[in-house]
Design a protein around this motif. Structure first.
Motif, PDB file in Angstrom:
ATOM      1  N   GLY A 174      52.902  72.625  43.004  1.00 53.93           N
ATOM      2  CA  GLY A 174      53.207  73.490  41.695  1.00 53.93           C
ATOM      3  C   GLY A 174      53.812  74.988  42.308  1.00 53.93           C
ATOM      4  N   THR A 175      53.625  75.513  43.383  1.00 54.47           N
ATOM      5  CA  THR A 175      54.195  76.507  43.864  1.00 54.47           C
ATOM      6  C   THR A 175      55.790  76.611  43.955  1.00 54.47           C
ATOM      7  N   PRO A 176      56.533  77.537  43.377  1.00 56.28           N
ATOM      8  CA  PRO A 176      57.999  77.618  43.541  1.00 56.28           C
ATOM      9  C   PRO A 176      58.395  77.940  45.044  1.00 56.28           C
ATOM     10  N   ILE A 177      59.484  77.255  45.481  1.00 57.05           N
ATOM     11  CA  ILE A 177      60.017  77.126  46.845  1.00 57.05           C
ATOM     12  C   ILE A 177      61.118  77.972  46.788  1.00 57.05           C
ATOM     13  N   ARG A 178      61.504  79.251  47.404  1.00 57.20           N
ATOM     14  CA  ARG A 178      62.589  79.870  47.633  1.00 57.20           C
ATOM     15  C   ARG A 178      63.165  79.920  48.803  1.00 57.20           C
ATOM     16  N   ILE A 179      64.548  79.396  49.048  1.00 56.12           N
ATOM     17  CA  ILE A 179      65.359  79.312  50.096  1.00 56.12           C
ATOM     18  C   ILE A 179      66.572  80.076  50.201  1.00 56.12           C
ATOM     19  N   VAL A 180      66.809  80.639  51.313  1.00 58.30           N
ATOM     20  CA  VAL A 180      68.118  81.260  51.531  1.00 58.30           C
ATOM     21  C   VAL A 180      68.828  80.653  52.664  1.00 58.30           C
ATOM     22  N   LYS A 181      70.208  80.489  52.175  1.00 60.93           N
ATOM     23  CA  LYS A 181      70.999  79.759  52.924  1.00 60.93           C
ATOM     24  C   LYS A 181      72.250  80.696  53.407  1.00 60.93           C
ATOM     25  N   ASN A 182      72.877  80.822  54.740  1.00 60.26           N
ATOM     26  CA  ASN A 182      73.929  81.664  54.966  1.00 60.26           C
ATOM     27  C   ASN A 182      75.321  80.980  54.530  1.00 60.26           C
ATOM     28  N   LEU A 183      75.345  79.816  54.266  1.00 54.86           N
ATOM     29  CA  LEU A 183      76.444  78.952  54.043  1.00 54.86           C
ATOM     30  C   LEU A 183      76.191  78.352  52.421  1.00 54.86           C
ATOM     31  N   ARG A 184      77.458  77.768  51.863  1.00 55.91           N
ATOM     32  CA  ARG A 184      77.614  77.238  50.836  1.00 55.91           C
ATOM     33  C   ARG A 184      76.731  76.101  50.830  1.00 55.91           C
ATOM     34  N   GLU A 198      68.755  73.540  54.962  1.00 61.46           N
ATOM     35  CA  GLU A 198      68.188  73.672  53.597  1.00 61.46           C
ATOM     36  C   GLU A 198      66.982  72.483  53.414  1.00 61.46           C
ATOM     37  N   LYS A 199      67.400  71.285  53.993  1.00 65.21           N
ATOM     38  CA  LYS A 199      66.476  70.324  53.691  1.00 65.21           C
ATOM     39  C   LYS A 199      65.358  70.356  54.529  1.00 65.21           C
ATOM     40  N   LEU A 200      65.369  70.891  55.922  1.00 70.91           N
ATOM     41  CA  LEU A 200      64.200  71.298  56.585  1.00 70.91           C
ATOM     42  C   LEU A 200      63.494  72.306  56.120  1.00 70.91           C
ATOM     43  N   ALA A 201      63.980  73.240  55.631  1.00 71.50           N
ATOM     44  CA  ALA A 201      63.200  74.560  54.991  1.00 71.50           C
ATOM     45  C   ALA A 201      62.531  74.236  53.673  1.00 71.50           C
ATOM     46  N   ILE A 202      63.085  73.283  52.871  1.00 72.39           N
ATOM     47  CA  ILE A 202      62.355  72.749  51.642  1.00 72.39           C
ATOM     48  C   ILE A 202      61.108  72.127  52.004  1.00 72.39           C
ATOM     49  N   ALA A 203      61.501  71.089  53.244  1.00 80.97           N
ATOM     50  CA  ALA A 203      60.389  70.118  53.409  1.00 80.97           C
ATOM     51  C   ALA A 203      59.181  71.054  54.265  1.00 80.97           C
ATOM     52  N   ILE A 258      62.470  74.851  42.522  1.00 75.37           N
ATOM     53  CA  ILE A 258      63.146  75.104  43.832  1.00 75.37           C
ATOM     54  C   ILE A 258      64.350  76.016  43.617  1.00 75.37           C
ATOM     55  N   ILE A 259      64.150  77.383  44.175  1.00 73.89           N
ATOM     56  CA  ILE A 259      65.248  78.249  44.150  1.00 73.89           C
ATOM     57  C   ILE A 259      66.079  78.676  45.240  1.00 73.89           C
ATOM     58  N   VAL A 260      67.313  78.075  45.456  1.00 76.97           N
ATOM     59  CA  VAL A 260      68.083  78.329  46.492  1.00 76.97           C
ATOM     60  C   VAL A 260      69.337  79.289  46.369  1.00 76.97           C
ATOM     61  N   HIS A 320      69.041  77.419  40.590  1.00 76.30           N
ATOM     62  CA  HIS A 320      67.597  77.120  40.069  1.00 76.30           C
ATOM     63  C   HIS A 320      67.517  75.561  39.814  1.00 76.30           C
ATOM     64  N   PHE A 321      66.594  74.926  40.550  1.00 76.49           N
ATOM     65  CA  PHE A 321      66.365  73.307  40.405  1.00 76.49           C
ATOM     66  C   PHE A 321      64.924  73.223  39.485  1.00 76.49           C
ATOM     67  N   LYS A 322      65.187  72.636  38.639  1.00 81.81           N
ATOM     68  CA  LYS A 322      63.903  72.162  37.960  1.00 81.81           C
ATOM     69  C   LYS A 322      64.064  70.815  37.148  1.00 81.81           C
ATOM     70  N   ASP A 323      62.871  69.585  37.353  1.00 80.23           N
ATOM     71  CA  ASP A 323      63.020  68.417  36.660  1.00 80.23           C
ATOM     72  C   ASP A 323      64.285  67.650  36.789  1.00 80.23           C
ATOM     73  N   GLY A 324      64.594  67.900  38.180  1.00 82.21           N
ATOM     74  CA  GLY A 324      66.092  66.939  38.456  1.00 82.21           C
ATOM     75  C   GLY A 324      67.497  67.781  37.971  1.00 82.21           C
ATOM     76  N   ILE A 325      67.348  69.108  37.421  1.00 84.51           N
ATOM     77  CA  ILE A 325      68.434  69.731  37.036  1.00 84.51           C
ATOM     78  C   ILE A 325      68.603  70.943  37.588  1.00 84.51           C
TER      79      ILE A 325
END
Length: 623
Positions: free
Chosen positions: A571-581, A557-562, A601-603, A611-616
């Motif tokens: 400012g564009t939202p980033i959406r990631i899907v991970k197959n594991l927890r 997920e770090k690679l996908a987010i990067a 960032i939505i994972v 839903h990650f926003k402003d460090g929360i």
């Protein structure tokens, strides 16, 4: 007296037959059906086959047992009446034996000869609930009366073998058939799809001279069924270009593919396609659209679509909305939808309560979950199944009530499966209950010695408590068995309609050099902002801190987010899907990325949405 009756029979019979026929059409309750039945008996129209058959069809829809009693009272029923009863029983797996019994009455006692419909309905019953032996007996009778080559009977035979999983038997019938129609091809394709053999299904599809909407819909649904969502959407796009106009069933499958791929843009296009009036909106489509938006991270859009459509008499859209709020960690909203459901007199089903209990589990609402588990039985008469017990065990385990979770497992009327014990084992890892974790790990290993998830969780427990030798031995034992090959972490992201997937430590992407350089730069920025790596879940005893950080930094997920940060505008939202927890370090990193880079960032991981926003994170670190 007999002469008097004979002079009045024709006009009386004709007039009353028409009147009672219209009366049959207006029956809406079992009480009205009984009143109409009484009139049919008192006017002797029960012996008139047209009236009796029409009435029998109505009764069969309302009450099969009542219909069978009515059938027993009809003197000398004709072939249509026999077929009506065979068909009525064939549709219910619990009464398929009755369907065969009526077929035997027809062939042995009635003096009538079965027609193609008799065999079609009986083969349907055999496929739905009877054995191979009984089906073969009926097939022998079809041969005896010369109907085994009839195209309707052939199609029913293929369908019967398909339902039993004997697809090659069905293929032989298909190949031997002299006459085949489009339905024959579609039925054979559906048999392959039902068995999960998509290569054969596609091969047969490609051989067809003509494909209709059923052919395309079956293939698309098949790819969704086996988890090949990209292939499903590829076929859907081909259908739009060269095939017939898609129908409701096509779009339900296409939306399911979008949901699983988080293909939001394509899901929105399908929604607008329906909205243009191309396809009439119904409750199954509405549920699929709600589910698509929810699984693509757009829970507000899902909610808006749900509330905009007032006509929701069926349970499916309600379940989709409750399930959507559950996966997004919004238990209060899920409960509000359930309360509204009660006001609207929509009866919940077992799926409703699975969604509701999941919502309580992800929202740390223990008492509410216990309440709904009780109400499910007391107010709605729904007997808890293993999925409901699994939700309750997960609810208690997440809340740290591990003894209560084990007590719940002990109270189950069915044997617990590995997934239920796994929920407790994962909680043991989170709450550092090592002794209980070792014991439950042994239970799971006895149930399934090669269970990958158990090895991973137990390895994490060993690592967390510093038992590195045990963790290493467990890993080595797992690697010896090919059956326990660990599923690699995989994360995907959609950009401009194209999907990109990343594995742990992936260097296959053309941008790998740029990507890893950006990762190093990003890690430096995050550390300045206060990020500290979380090493607790590393399975190996790595002494060097730098090596530990490297092992964590290449999670998928770090690679996908990067990759998303590199290739989208600020400012564009980033959406990631991970197959594991999501692991705790990746969760921590993503919180910092959302703040440092000012991104939403939505994972979606295996259990829920973050839903990650402003460090929360929306999960409040409870997942």
């Amino acid at each position: 007296m007999s002469r008097f009756c004979s002079t009045l029979t024709k006009p009386f019979h004709s007039d009353h037959c028409c009147r009672l026929a219209s009366l049959v059409d207006t029956c809406k309750s079992i009480q009205q059906i009984k009143q109409t039945h009484a009139q049919l008996v008192t006017t002797a129209l029960i012996s008139h086959h047209v009236s009796a058959n029409k009435f029998l069809k109505l009764v069969a829809d309302a009450s099969l047992s009542y219909a069978h009693k009515l059938f027993d009272q009809i003197p000398q029923p004709d072939l249509f009446i026999y077929n009506t009863m065979i068909k009525a029983h064939s549709l219910s797996p619990s009464s398929c034996n009755d369907s065969l019994m009526v077929f035997r009455l027809l062939t042995r006692d009635s003096g009538l000869s079965p027609n193609r419909y008799s065999f079609v309905f009986t083969f349907g019953a055999c496929g739905n609930g009877l054995s191979v032996q009984e089906g073969e007996q009926v097939r022998s009778h079809a041969v005896k009366v010369g109907l085994d080559s009839n195209v309707f009977v052939v199609n029913a035979l293929i369908g019967m073998y398909g339902k039993w999983g004997l697809v090659e038997y069905g293929r032989k019938v298909f190949e031997w058939a002299v006459d085949k129609d489009l339905y024959s091809w579609n039925t054979m394709i559906a048999a392959y799809v039902g068995s999960g053999n998509m290569s054969q299904a596609k091969e047969l599809f490609d051989e067809m001279q003509e494909q209709d909407v059923v052919s395309w819909s079956t293939i698309i649904a098949g790819y969704v069924q086996v988890g090949c969502f990209m292939e499903a959407l590829d076929f859907f796009h081909r259908m739009l270009q060269v095939g017939p106009k898609p129908n409701e069933y096509t779009l339900v499958s296409a939306l399911a593919a979008c949901s699983n791929l988080v293909a939001l843009d394509q899901g929105k296009w399908i929604h607008s396609f329906i909205g243009r009036g191309e396809i009439k909106m119904n409750e199954r489509l509405l549920a699929s659209i709600i589910d698509m938006y929810a699984k693509c991270g757009e829970i507000e859009s899902a909610s808006r679509v749900f509330w905009e459509h007032n006509a929701k008499r069926k349970v499916w859209p309600w379940n989709a909305m409750i399930g959507g709020f559950a996966m997004h960690g919004k238990p209060s909203e899920a409960i509000k939808v359930f309360q509204k459901m009660k006001v609207e007199n929509v009866s919940p089903n077992k799926v409703t309560f699975v969604a509701l209990l999941n919502a309580c589990s992800h929202g740390y609402m223990v008492e509410e979950g216990k309440l709904y588990f009780r109400l499910m039985v007391s107010d709605y008469g729904i007997i808890p199944e293993i999925e409901h017990y699994g939700c309750m065990v997960d609810l208690l385990s997440r809340a740290g009530l591990l003894k209560e979770a084990e007590d719940m497992i002990s109270s189950m009327p069915m044997a617990p499966d590995v997934a239920i014990w796994g929920a407790v084992l994962n909680a043991c890892r989170i709450y550092k209950d090592m002794e209980r974790g070792y014991r439950i790990g042994r239970i799971i290993k006895e149930m399934d010695p090669n269970h990958v998830g158990c090895h991973v969780l137990l390895g994490n427990i060993y690592s967390s408590s510093g038992r590195w030798n045990d963790a290493r031995m467990l890993r080595e034992k797992s690697e010896i068995s090919t059956a326990t090959k660990k599923i690699p972490g995989c994360s995907s992201i959609e950009l401009n309609g194209t999907f990109y997937q990343f594995l742990v430590g992936d260097r296959s992407h053309p941008q790998s050099r740029e990507l890893y350089s950006f990762l190093d730069e990003m890690t430096t920025k995050l550390k300045i902002a206060g990020y500290v790596p979380v090493f607790g879940e590393l399975l190996l005893d790595i002494d060097d801190e730098e090596d530990k950080e490297t092992a964590l930094s290449v999670h998928s997920e770090k690679l996908a987010i990067a990759f998303g940060l590199l290739n989208t505008a600020p400012g564009t939202p980033i959406r990631i899907v991970k197959n594991l927890r999501v692991c705790r370090d990746c969760h921590q990193v993503t919180k910092f990325i959302s703040k440092v880079y000012d991104r939403v960032i939505i994972v979606r991981d295996r259990t829920r949405y973050h839903h990650f926003k402003d460090g929360i994170c929306s999960c409040k670190d409870y997942w």
